[in-house]
Design an enzyme around this catalytic site. Structure first.
Site, PDB file in Angstrom:
ATOM      1  N   ASP A 137     -17.611  45.627  -8.875  1.00 48.20           N
ATOM      2  CA  ASP A 137     -16.313  44.985  -9.119  1.00 48.20           C
ATOM      3  C   ASP A 137     -16.092  44.624 -10.583  1.00 48.20           C
ATOM      4  OD1 ASP A 137     -15.170  45.133  -6.623  1.00 48.20           O
ATOM      5  OD2 ASP A 137     -15.853  43.159  -5.970  1.00 48.20           O
ATOM      6  N   HIS A 166      -6.007  35.999  -5.239  1.00 46.37           N
ATOM      7  CA  HIS A 166      -6.012  35.603  -6.644  1.00 46.37           C
ATOM      8  C   HIS A 166      -4.563  35.401  -7.075  1.00 46.37           C
ATOM      9  CE1 HIS A 166     -10.103  37.598  -7.899  1.00 46.37           C
ATOM     10  NE2 HIS A 166     -10.241  36.288  -7.920  1.00 46.37           N
ATOM     11  N   CYS A 171      -5.655  43.469 -12.584  1.00 54.94           N
ATOM     12  CA  CYS A 171      -7.068  43.168 -12.333  1.00 54.94           C
ATOM     13  C   CYS A 171      -7.986  43.906 -13.307  1.00 54.94           C
ATOM     14  CB  CYS A 171      -7.456  43.553 -10.911  1.00 54.94           C
ATOM     15  SG  CYS A 171      -6.606  42.620  -9.645  1.00 54.94           S
ATOM     16  N   ARG A 176     -20.644  39.000  -6.994  1.00 52.95           N
ATOM     17  CA  ARG A 176     -20.038  39.112  -8.327  1.00 52.95           C
ATOM     18  C   ARG A 176     -20.611  38.107  -9.328  1.00 52.95           C
ATOM     19  NH1 ARG A 176     -13.748  40.166  -8.835  1.00 52.95           N
ATOM     20  NH2 ARG A 176     -14.582  41.035 -10.780  1.00 52.95           N
ATOM     21  N   ARG A 213     -10.436  31.408  -4.262  1.00 50.82           N
ATOM     22  CA  ARG A 213     -11.539  31.683  -5.186  1.00 50.82           C
ATOM     23  C   ARG A 213     -11.798  30.512  -6.143  1.00 50.82           C
ATOM     24  NH1 ARG A 213     -12.720  37.238  -5.467  1.00 50.82           N
ATOM     25  NH2 ARG A 213     -12.492  38.058  -3.353  1.00 50.82           N
TER      26      ARG A 213
HETATM   27  N1  ARG Z   1     -13.058  43.158  -5.221  1.00 53.09           N
HETATM   28  C1  ARG Z   1     -12.655  42.199  -6.190  1.00 53.09           C
HETATM   29  C2  ARG Z   1     -12.777  40.809  -5.625  1.00 53.09           C
HETATM   30  O1  ARG Z   1     -12.480  40.641  -4.466  1.00 53.09           O
HETATM   31  C3  ARG Z   1     -11.270  42.464  -6.640  1.00 53.09           C
HETATM   32  C4  ARG Z   1     -10.853  41.586  -7.781  1.00 53.09           C
HETATM   33  C5  ARG Z   1      -9.445  41.819  -8.187  1.00 53.09           C
HETATM   34  N2  ARG Z   1      -9.153  41.182  -9.385  1.00 53.09           N
HETATM   35  C6  ARG Z   1      -8.099  40.400  -9.624  1.00 53.09           C
HETATM   36  N3  ARG Z   1      -7.910  39.978 -10.835  1.00 53.09           N
HETATM   37  N4  ARG Z   1      -7.301  40.039  -8.673  1.00 53.09           N
HETATM   38  O2  ARG Z   1     -13.168  39.881  -6.296  1.00 53.09           O
END
Ligand code: ARG
Length: 278
Positions: A77, A177, A271, A102, A148
């Site tokens: 990612d 996000h 992203c 991550r 998040r």
């Molecule tokens: N797979 C990543 C996650 O879930 C995607 C992140 C996407 N990034 C963003 N800036 N929205 O964290």
């Protein structure tokens, strides 16, 4: 969208930007930390790189500077560079990722900024996923929480940047996000999908941004809000056709991109793009 809501198009000016991107050399979908990710669905890795390269080339053609951070094996990612930090007035607020998958990206991005000689790099105390949840307008830092970033990171950002931070609660797991539900177009002009926000946050957005472009469920669902604007050009997923027309009516120049493979990880144009603000 009714035309009554659309302000008359005004001349738009492009300001050259500096972006940080990460080639999806190790991109794959092998875990699911958002509703878009399905490890059983095949990803075309070569196509992911090609689509990403087109985006990078586009930025360069538009006159922007694109820096690159080395992708790290085992961090698929990492291509979503927006999550790596938030940079305002040259000050770097590092990211601290919520998910173990991550987590190591935080240090990788911090190291990059330190290696480039940024004098003020802050290793954060609370979980924040960079520009995934922090979006910068002329007057504010808009900050998402609910999925998040830890809401306490908003105060941390306010203290570090010395700019007012506006907390906005996200309620739809598809828009986990802030940068999947809202985008900054120019100055204090934004666009957003109201249903992605809790009622109180929706009311706050109404009050602060009465002229904002409200984006339909249809355009939001194809990641239309995951867009990057330089004040004139708005780079966004090509499937967001209705939104592109609305942007054009406001005097912007929408540029549609196909990032089908990176969408399988739950990300698109924005992203993949971290803005480094001098
Ligand atoms: N797979 C990543 C996650 O879930 C995607 C992140 C996407 N990034 C963003 N800036 N929205 O964290």
């Amino acid at each position: 969208m009714s035309t009554a809501q659309t302000p008359a198009p005004r001349p738009r000016t492009q300001r050259p930007r500096r972006y940080l991107m990460c080639r999806p050399a190790h991109f794959e979908v092998v875990y699911a930390i958002n509703p878009w990710m399905d490890p059983d669905k095949p990803v075309d890795a070569a196509l992911a790189v090609l689509q990403w390269e087109r985006l990078r080339e586009l930025y360069r053609d538009l006159g922007h500077t694109v820096d690159l951070i080395d992708p790290v094996p085992g961090l698929p990612d990492m291509v979503y560079a927006a999550n790596g930090a938030t940079v305002v007035d040259g000050r770097v607020l590092g990211a601290r990722f919520r998910n173990a998958e991550r987590f190591p990206e935080g240090a990788a991005y911090l190291d990059w900024f330190r290696s480039q000689g940024f004098p003020e790099v802050h290793d954060p105390e609370f979980v924040n996923e960079g520009e995934g949840d922090f979006l910068v307008t002329a007057s504010f830092v808009l900050a998402g929480y609910g999925f998040r970033s830890d809401q306490r990171s908003h105060q941390e950002a306010e203290a570090f940047f010395g700019r007012p931070v506006i907390s906005l609660e996200l309620v739809d797991p598809r828009y986990y996000h802030l940068d999947t539900a809202l985008a900054v177009l120019d100055g204090d002009e934004i666009m957003y999908h109201p249903e992605a926000f809790a009622p109180g946050s929706r009311a706050l957005l109404e009050t602060l941004f009465p002229e904002a472009l409200k984006v339909s469920a249809e355009d939001a669902a194809v990641f239309g809000l995951n867009a990057v604007s330089d004040g004139l050009n708005v780079v966004l997923p090509e499937a967001a056709e209705g939104l592109a027309a609305e942007l054009r009516a406001r005097g912007f120049r929408p540029i549609g991109m196909d990032l089908s493979e990176l969408l399988k990880g739950g990300g698109s144009v924005k992203c993949c793009t971290l803005e480094i603000r001098p």
